[in-house]
Design a protein around this motif. Structure first.
Motif, PDB file in Angstrom:
ATOM      1  N   CYS A 144      44.824  55.077  -1.635  1.00  0.00           N
ATOM      2  CA  CYS A 144      44.702  55.848  -2.873  1.00  0.00           C
ATOM      3  C   CYS A 144      43.288  55.846  -3.457  1.00  0.00           C
ATOM      4  O   CYS A 144      42.623  54.806  -3.527  1.00  0.00           O
ATOM      5  CB  CYS A 144      45.676  55.304  -3.916  1.00  0.00           C
ATOM      6  N   TYR A 145      42.882  57.028  -3.873  1.00  0.00           N
ATOM      7  CA  TYR A 145      41.637  57.260  -4.586  1.00  0.00           C
ATOM      8  C   TYR A 145      42.030  57.747  -5.972  1.00  0.00           C
ATOM      9  O   TYR A 145      42.662  58.803  -6.099  1.00  0.00           O
ATOM     10  CB  TYR A 145      40.799  58.315  -3.872  1.00  0.00           C
ATOM     11  N   THR A 146      41.698  56.985  -7.002  1.00  0.00           N
ATOM     12  CA  THR A 146      42.168  57.321  -8.344  1.00  0.00           C
ATOM     13  C   THR A 146      41.091  58.029  -9.147  1.00  0.00           C
ATOM     14  O   THR A 146      39.897  57.745  -9.025  1.00  0.00           O
ATOM     15  CB  THR A 146      42.641  56.062  -9.090  1.00  0.00           C
ATOM     16  N   LEU A 147      41.551  58.954  -9.995  1.00  0.00           N
ATOM     17  CA  LEU A 147      40.650  59.811 -10.750  1.00  0.00           C
ATOM     18  C   LEU A 147      41.065  59.844 -12.217  1.00  0.00           C
ATOM     19  O   LEU A 147      42.214  60.141 -12.543  1.00  0.00           O
ATOM     20  CB  LEU A 147      40.686  61.227 -10.164  1.00  0.00           C
ATOM     21  N   SER A 148      40.118  59.512 -13.089  1.00  0.00           N
ATOM     22  CA  SER A 148      40.339  59.561 -14.536  1.00  0.00           C
ATOM     23  C   SER A 148      39.308  60.481 -15.168  1.00  0.00           C
ATOM     24  O   SER A 148      38.280  60.795 -14.560  1.00  0.00           O
ATOM     25  CB  SER A 148      40.222  58.161 -15.153  1.00  0.00           C
ATOM     26  N   PHE A 149      39.578  60.880 -16.417  1.00  0.00           N
ATOM     27  CA  PHE A 149      38.692  61.813 -17.102  1.00  0.00           C
ATOM     28  C   PHE A 149      38.346  61.311 -18.498  1.00  0.00           C
ATOM     29  O   PHE A 149      39.232  60.969 -19.281  1.00  0.00           O
ATOM     30  CB  PHE A 149      39.346  63.197 -17.201  1.00  0.00           C
ATOM     31  N   ASP A 150      37.065  61.272 -18.770  1.00  0.00           N
ATOM     32  CA  ASP A 150      36.573  60.998 -20.116  1.00  0.00           C
ATOM     33  C   ASP A 150      36.314  62.359 -20.742  1.00  0.00           C
ATOM     34  O   ASP A 150      35.238  62.937 -20.598  1.00  0.00           O
ATOM     35  CB  ASP A 150      35.288  60.175 -20.024  1.00  0.00           C
ATOM     36  N   TYR A 151      37.328  62.907 -21.418  1.00  0.00           N
ATOM     37  CA  TYR A 151      37.253  64.297 -21.870  1.00  0.00           C
ATOM     38  C   TYR A 151      37.107  64.444 -23.378  1.00  0.00           C
ATOM     39  O   TYR A 151      37.292  65.524 -23.923  1.00  0.00           O
ATOM     40  CB  TYR A 151      38.471  65.080 -21.364  1.00  0.00           C
ATOM     41  N   GLY A 152      36.736  63.342 -24.034  1.00  0.00           N
ATOM     42  CA  GLY A 152      36.583  63.392 -25.484  1.00  0.00           C
ATOM     43  C   GLY A 152      37.845  63.008 -26.218  1.00  0.00           C
ATOM     44  O   GLY A 152      37.972  63.267 -27.422  1.00  0.00           O
ATOM     45  N   GLN A 153      38.780  62.380 -25.517  1.00  0.00           N
ATOM     46  CA  GLN A 153      40.044  61.989 -26.134  1.00  0.00           C
ATOM     47  C   GLN A 153      39.838  60.875 -27.154  1.00  0.00           C
ATOM     48  O   GLN A 153      39.000  59.999 -26.988  1.00  0.00           O
ATOM     49  CB  GLN A 153      41.054  61.546 -25.064  1.00  0.00           C
ATOM     50  N   ARG A 154      40.618  60.933 -28.230  1.00  0.00           N
ATOM     51  CA  ARG A 154      40.492  59.905 -29.260  1.00  0.00           C
ATOM     52  C   ARG A 154      41.035  58.564 -28.755  1.00  0.00           C
ATOM     53  O   ARG A 154      40.624  57.510 -29.240  1.00  0.00           O
ATOM     54  CB  ARG A 154      41.186  60.332 -30.556  1.00  0.00           C
ATOM     55  N   GLU A 160      42.449  54.263 -23.068  1.00  0.00           N
ATOM     56  CA  GLU A 160      43.179  54.513 -21.827  1.00  0.00           C
ATOM     57  C   GLU A 160      42.247  54.477 -20.621  1.00  0.00           C
ATOM     58  O   GLU A 160      42.689  54.182 -19.509  1.00  0.00           O
ATOM     59  CB  GLU A 160      43.931  55.842 -21.886  1.00  0.00           C
ATOM     60  N   LEU A 161      40.964  54.783 -20.813  1.00  0.00           N
ATOM     61  CA  LEU A 161      40.015  54.731 -19.698  1.00  0.00           C
ATOM     62  C   LEU A 161      39.806  53.294 -19.229  1.00  0.00           C
ATOM     63  O   LEU A 161      39.689  53.035 -18.024  1.00  0.00           O
ATOM     64  CB  LEU A 161      38.683  55.358 -20.111  1.00  0.00           C
ATOM     65  N   ASP A 162      39.744  52.356 -20.174  1.00  0.00           N
ATOM     66  CA  ASP A 162      39.654  50.936 -19.810  1.00  0.00           C
ATOM     67  C   ASP A 162      40.924  50.506 -19.077  1.00  0.00           C
ATOM     68  O   ASP A 162      40.866  49.735 -18.112  1.00  0.00           O
ATOM     69  CB  ASP A 162      39.450  50.079 -21.052  1.00  0.00           C
ATOM     70  N   ALA A 163      42.067  51.019 -19.544  1.00  0.00           N
ATOM     71  CA  ALA A 163      43.333  50.701 -18.893  1.00  0.00           C
ATOM     72  C   ALA A 163      43.361  51.231 -17.463  1.00  0.00           C
ATOM     73  O   ALA A 163      43.829  50.553 -16.546  1.00  0.00           O
ATOM     74  CB  ALA A 163      44.498  51.282 -19.698  1.00  0.00           C
ATOM     75  N   ALA A 164      42.843  52.441 -17.268  1.00  0.00           N
ATOM     76  CA  ALA A 164      42.808  53.015 -15.925  1.00  0.00           C
ATOM     77  C   ALA A 164      41.960  52.168 -14.986  1.00  0.00           C
ATOM     78  O   ALA A 164      42.335  51.936 -13.818  1.00  0.00           O
ATOM     79  CB  ALA A 164      42.278  54.444 -15.984  1.00  0.00           C
ATOM     80  N   HIS A 188      37.758  54.281  -7.456  1.00  0.00           N
ATOM     81  CA  HIS A 188      38.166  54.817  -8.751  1.00  0.00           C
ATOM     82  C   HIS A 188      36.993  55.580  -9.337  1.00  0.00           C
ATOM     83  O   HIS A 188      35.882  55.054  -9.448  1.00  0.00           O
ATOM     84  CB  HIS A 188      38.589  53.705  -9.708  1.00  0.00           C
ATOM     85  N   LYS A 189      37.214  56.837  -9.698  1.00  0.00           N
ATOM     86  CA  LYS A 189      36.159  57.698 -10.212  1.00  0.00           C
ATOM     87  C   LYS A 189      36.536  58.179 -11.618  1.00  0.00           C
ATOM     88  O   LYS A 189      37.694  58.513 -11.885  1.00  0.00           O
ATOM     89  CB  LYS A 189      35.977  58.899  -9.275  1.00  0.00           C
TER      90      LYS A 189
END
Length: 240
Positions: free
Chosen positions: A40-50, A54-58, A70-71
């Motif tokens: 698995c290659y995991t992908l998260s997005f820093d999209y300006g969410q309040r 959740e990014l730290d959790a990812a 992980h990207k």
């Protein structure tokens, strides 16, 4: 549906891109993919969410699962606005809403899947996992089976790999599961849900408000599954 129910023909040692938000659903999808033999290659997005916790959790989840890579991709969806998750001037609802709620982020899953598709094509991975759900969800149009099916058709029309016969699958194994069934399956697979953050207005430490729609669905899932709620709540929360 459980992880055993996914059609994973020749899945062993195959690559998959997994959208990993850091929440309960995406953590479960990652565990299901790995249980079926995917690298698995995991992908998260820093999209300006309040709820950026959740990014730290990812990152924690990706490290705990031992994914290949992980990207995190940055997007300016907050510049577009239109959602309580990206516009601080809009309040996150703390009561049940009718219709499509203000926490819907315009075109979010379309954008996320498009970028996941691009990475999958580079990796020569034919399967993309996403944790959308059409049973216990908030009414978002881009969580429906019709959307997933339509995007898969687009993926195979719009890519070099698709044209050359190496088509893509968009896999949404949680699509028809209740939140309780999702928690039960993830618990069976050994997920530490304390690592996850689902709250729409989590604080910097990732502690949940206990009042938003996402918190209510999550708590109901633990209750229905008969599993202790691993969520860490803010001191002011009435969900402690």
């Amino acid at each position: 549906m459980t992880s055993q129910d996914i059609d994973m023909t020749d899945a062993v040692k195959k690559k998959a891109v997994v959208l990993l938000s850091g929440g309960l659903d995406s953590a479960t999808v990652l565990a299901m993919a790995q249980a079926n033999g995917y690298s698995c290659y995991t992908l998260s997005f820093d999209y300006g969410q309040r709820h950026r916790a959740e990014l730290d959790a990812a990152k924690r989840l990706a490290a705990s699962a031992g994914v290949v890579e992980h990207k995190v991709i940055g997007l300016d969806l907050d510049g577009m606005g239109g959602s309580a998750l990206t516009d601080d001037s809009l309040a996150v609802p703390e009561s049940l809403q009718q219709g499509i709620p203000i926490t819907y982020v315009p075109a979010r899953n379309t954008v996320f899947l498009a970028l996941a598709l691009g990475w999958a094509e580079v990796l020569e991975a034919q399967d993309i996992f996403i944790g959308v759900n059409a049973v216990d969800y908030s009414g978002y149009p881009d969580c429906r089976p019709a959307f997933i099916e339509a995007f898969e058709r687009v993926a195979n029309l719009a890519t070099k790999a698709g044209v050359e016969g190496k088509g893509f699958r968009i896999l949404a194994p949680l699509q028809d599961m209740t939140k309780g069934e999702i928690v039960a399956e993830g618990s069976r697979l050994g997920i530490d849900y304390a690592l996850t953050v689902s709250c729409y207005q989590a604080d910097a430490l990732g502690r949940a408000c206990g009042r938003c729609d996402s918190c209510r669905l999550r708590a109901a899932g633990f209750s229905a599954a008969g599993v202790a709620d691993a969520t860490v709540y803010q001191p002011s929360s009435n969900a402690d």
